[in-house]
Design an enzyme around this catalytic site. Structure first.
Site, PDB file in Angstrom:
ATOM      1  N   HIS A  81       0.846  -1.194   0.000  1.00 32.14           N
ATOM      2  CA  HIS A  81       0.000   0.000   0.000  1.00 32.14           C
ATOM      3  C   HIS A  81       0.884   1.248   0.000  1.00 32.14           C
ATOM      4  O   HIS A  81       2.100   1.147   0.164  1.00 32.14           O
ATOM      5  CB  HIS A  81      -0.913   0.008   1.235  1.00 32.14           C
ATOM      6  N   HIS A  98       6.056   6.833  -0.856  1.00 25.11           N
ATOM      7  CA  HIS A  98       6.819   5.660  -1.293  1.00 25.11           C
ATOM      8  C   HIS A  98       6.065   4.405  -0.867  1.00 25.11           C
ATOM      9  O   HIS A  98       5.235   4.453   0.036  1.00 25.11           O
ATOM     10  CB  HIS A  98       8.228   5.670  -0.684  1.00 25.11           C
TER      11      HIS A  98
END
Length: 177
Positions: A40, A123
């Site tokens: 995720h 990120h």
């Protein structure tokens, strides 16, 4: 409850990212790599939150007024750590992503949530305590990464917990875009 707000991906995108994780893993001496179901992009880590604050978080998420959007991946990077680096996939600059995270962060602060106060660097974490084998260049994965385009049409509130020694991420609430 240990909570975070994230962008979750469909199974096809998770499978593509997991292929990249496995390439890095097979070229590593050590590392704790992210399982496919845990892939995720975190928008905001909330930490331990009392159950009575859930409605406030949902209200803040409901105030997000953004259209669905798409972003791509740029590179494999890392945060240097003595015990092994944290490896991640870089995300293309995307105004919607940055504006959404900024709005979320500000609204949570205004409602007295204690958050980390540092620049948002989106990120996708792929591994912790990673030490690569000599000679492996993560740049080899750039072409594969750049072909991945991720469609985002919702924002999710997630609970993170260990059950019988296994990390479980559970969906608490989802806000469609």
């Amino acid at each position: 409850m240990r909570l975070f707000i994230s962008l979750n991906f469909d199974s096809e995108i998770k499978a593509k990212i997991y292929d990249i994780i496995n390439k890095v893993k097979s070229n590593s001496i050590q590392g704790k790599f992210v399982n496919e179901e845990h892939i995720h992009l975190t928008l905001e880590f909330l930490g331990e939150i009392q159950k009575n604050r859930l409605n406030t978080i949902k209200e803040i998420m409901n105030e997000l007024n953004f259209e669905a959007f798409t972003f791509g991946l740029t590179k494999v990077g890392y945060f240097k750590r003595p015990e092994g680096n944290i490896y991640w996939l870089g995300v293309e600059n995307n105004d919607t992503l940055f504006n959404m995270q900024k709005k979320l962060h500000q609204s949570l602060i205004e409602k007295d949530f204690e958050l980390e106060n540092r620049e948002y660097k989106p990120h996708i974490t792929i591994g912790r305590k990673v030490i690569l084998k000599d000679g492996f260049d993560t740049g080899e994965l750039k072409d594969t990464l750049e072909k991945i385009k991720i469609d985002i049409n919702k924002v999710d509130l997630m609970k993170s917990e260990f059950i019988n020694g296994k990390l479980i991420h559970s969906l608490i609430y989802s806000k469609p875009l």
